[in-house]
Write an enzyme that holds these catalytic residues in place. Structure first.
Site, PDB file in Angstrom:
ATOM      1  N   ASN A   1       0.833  -1.209   0.000  1.00 44.50           N
ATOM      2  CA  ASN A   1       0.000   0.000   0.000  1.00 44.50           C
ATOM      3  C   ASN A   1       0.866   1.258   0.000  1.00 44.50           C
ATOM      4  OD1 ASN A   1      -2.373  -1.354  -0.169  1.00 44.50           O
ATOM      5  ND2 ASN A   1      -3.136  -0.820   1.861  1.00 44.50           N
TER       6      ASN A   1
ATOM      7  N   LEU B   1      -0.503   5.744 -11.837  1.00 50.00           N
ATOM      8  CA  LEU B   1       0.178   6.970 -12.269  1.00 50.00           C
ATOM      9  C   LEU B   1      -0.852   7.991 -12.743  1.00 50.00           C
ATOM     10  CD1 LEU B   1       3.402   5.732 -14.126  1.00 50.00           C
ATOM     11  CD2 LEU B   1       3.211   6.736 -11.850  1.00 50.00           C
TER      12      LEU B   1
ATOM     13  N   ALA C   1      -2.582  11.188 -12.177  1.00 49.45           N
ATOM     14  CA  ALA C   1      -2.495  12.368 -11.309  1.00 49.45           C
ATOM     15  C   ALA C   1      -3.905  12.817 -10.946  1.00 49.45           C
ATOM     16  CB  ALA C   1      -1.754  13.480 -12.033  1.00 49.45           C
TER      17      ALA C   1
ATOM     18  N   GLY D   1      -7.437   8.565  -1.302  1.00 53.83           N
ATOM     19  CA  GLY D   1      -8.289   8.616  -0.108  1.00 53.83           C
ATOM     20  C   GLY D   1      -8.696   7.202   0.250  1.00 53.83           C
TER      21      GLY D   1
ATOM     22  N   CYS E   1      -7.909   2.822   3.309  1.00 56.38           N
ATOM     23  CA  CYS E   1      -6.665   2.043   3.400  1.00 56.38           C
ATOM     24  C   CYS E   1      -5.400   2.878   3.267  1.00 56.38           C
ATOM     25  CB  CYS E   1      -6.673   0.949   2.338  1.00 56.38           C
ATOM     26  SG  CYS E   1      -8.131  -0.087   2.471  1.00 56.38           S
TER      27      CYS E   1
ATOM     28  N   ARG F   1     -14.838   7.531   3.363  1.00 59.78           N
ATOM     29  CA  ARG F   1     -13.766   7.696   4.345  1.00 59.78           C
ATOM     30  C   ARG F   1     -12.544   8.364   3.706  1.00 59.78           C
ATOM     31  NH1 ARG F   1     -13.699   1.759   6.857  1.00 59.78           N
ATOM     32  NH2 ARG F   1     -14.491   1.288   4.781  1.00 59.78           N
TER      33      ARG F   1
END
Ligand code: UGA
Length: 434
Positions: free
Chosen positions: A205, A247, A249, A254, A257, A324
């Site tokens: 991650n 990749l 942009a 968000g 995790c 979240r």
């Protein structure tokens, strides 16, 4: 096999249902009785493509049941912990839910069960769980780390067709049991010790988050030097050593995790006196990136006091109703603090709460854009990409549009009369054709 899954969030519910599809008998436990009741009636508490149909099919086939307590009259071979590990103020992962479950399982699991963590837990948690079990005189329970790599929005497919399985185990019997549990899945298996498995999850991650913050920094430089970040990403991504994914942009990452796990890994490093400089920067860049449209809104509108701004997208990404750590919410807080009036639009999210306040969300972009002074596309839902922007522009008071995900065609937006800005400069005409 007889599998117990504790926690019916994205990971627990999807894992439980997919295991039941593979012929295992699954009992899913959640302390939220209302959730258990809904699930037992075939109603999914979360929006995830295909999930409700799968739930209903598995209930009908009698392969899965939902309970609000750990049963003592059901055979269990393997118990999976899939409860939340949210961030604490320090960035450290809060393991109270995990340890509360271990406590309950120590009292209820039949002898010689295997207990595996699906939740993302700091390195060393498996060992702490083992110690807890020992102190509860349950050394018969073996502990494994079984990290999860599914993405929201494609959770079922990711679980049924993973790119790899990681088994963090301390003995051959546990490895064999996990191989049997996943017998229906064809994927490379990485067998390692528990600490290594726990680290693989965080490192994966953190690396993906690093790619995102990297391209976002490149985008910000592109904007200043007049280069096109989409083409830069394309040109970089064709190098197989770099790879094209992650990749894109935009307004940063968000969800439940990446933000939590990057902060937790910085904290894990800090606890062993290591300053994870690179990852700290990744987190900082992401925080700044979410607010990127604000600079442009000030340029366009001068003062934001009393201005009406529409945020298109509340979910942290398309394909989910999860809000979240959504950039939209962070952006709204800042814009409100500057005196702007915010309207939200999302095809799936109907409402949300932030700091005790309730916010309504419309699914009608035209309604949301009515009399807007500016709009920011925050989530790249197809509904926004395919919108009739000529009609949308007619609703707006001023024609400023910030594309926070670089998905709108600049030529088309100009033809609709809109003044467009995005992340990293994207020229209208480009001769590069691949
Ligand atoms: C992520 C990982 O991709 C999963 O492998 C992992 O299992 C999961 O976290 C977890 O730890 O449970 P998820 O958060 O569902 O999955 O979503 P992603 O599709 O990875 O997207 C994360 C964020 O990165 C989103 O906000 C997305 O908008 C952003 N992103 C992604 C970018 O800004 N640019 C990209 O190029 C890709």
């Amino acid at each position: 096999m007889n599998v117990l899954v504790v926690g019916t969030g994205y990971v627990g519910l999807v894992t439980g249902l997919c295991l039941s599809m593979h012929g295992h008998h699954v009992t899913c436990v959640d302390q939220d009785q209302a959730k258990v009741d809904a699930l037992s009636r075939g109603i999914s508490p979360i929006y995830e493509p295909g999930l409700e149909d799968l739930l209903q099919a598995q209930l009908q086939a009698n392969q899965v049941q939902f309970l609000s307590y750990v049963p003592t009259d059901v055979i269990i071979d393997i118990a999976l912990i899939a409860v939340g590990t949210p961030s604490m103020a320090t960035g450290e992962a809060d393991l109270s839910a995990v340890f509360a479950v271990v406590d309950e399982l120590a009292r209820t699991l039949p002898p010689h069960c295997l207990l595996a963590t699906k939740s993302t837990v700091p390195v060393g948690t498996g060992t702490r769980i083992e110690a807890l079990l020992r102190s509860a005189s349950r050394s018969d329970i073996r502990v494994a780390s079984l990290p999860e790599f599914l993405r929201e929005g494609s959770a079922i497919n990711d679980t049924l067709n993973p790119e790899r399985l990681v088994f963090g185990v301390n003995d051959a019997e546990t490895e064999q049991q996990l191989r049997s549990l996943h017998a229906a899945i064809e994927a490379p298996v990485v067998v390692c010790d528990r600490a290594t498995a726990e680290m693989i999850k965080y490192a994966s991650n953190a690396f993906l988050a690093t790619k995102i913050s990297f391209i976002n920094e490149i985008a910000n430089i592109c904007e200043r030097v007049g280069a096109d970040v989409s083409k830069v990403a394309q040109g970089m991504g064709l190098d197989s050593r770099i790879g094209a994914s992650f990749l894109r942009a935009g307004l940063g990452y968000g969800g439940s995790c990446f933000p939590k796990d990057t902060r937790a890994l910085v904290n894990i490093a800090g606890q062993v006196d290591y300053d994870f400089t690179l990852l700290r920067a990744v987190v900082e860049v992401n925080q700044r990136q979410r607010l990127e449209p604000i600079r442009r809104l000030y340029e366009w509108l001068g003062d934001l006091q009393g201005k009406s701004i529409t945020l298109l997208g509340v979910a942290f990404k398309p394909g989910t109703d999860d809000v979240r750590e959504s950039p939209s919410i962070e952006l709204a807080r800042e814009l409100e603090a500057a005196g702007a009036n915010i309207r939200f639009c999302d095809p799936v999210v109907k409402q949300f709460h932030d700091n005790g306040r309730h916010f309504e969300v419309t699914d009608d972009p035209f309604e949301a854009l009515h009399h807007a002074d500016a709009a920011v596309l925050v989530t790249e839902w197809p509904q926004f990409i395919k919108l009739d922007w000529t009609q949308a522009a007619k609703q707006m008071r001023q024609l400023f549009l910030f594309d926070g995900r670089n998905v709108l065609d600049p030529g088309e937006m100009e033809a609709a009369g809109l003044i467009l800005s995005n992340i990293g400069y994207r020229p209208k005409h480009t001769y590069a054709v691949v």
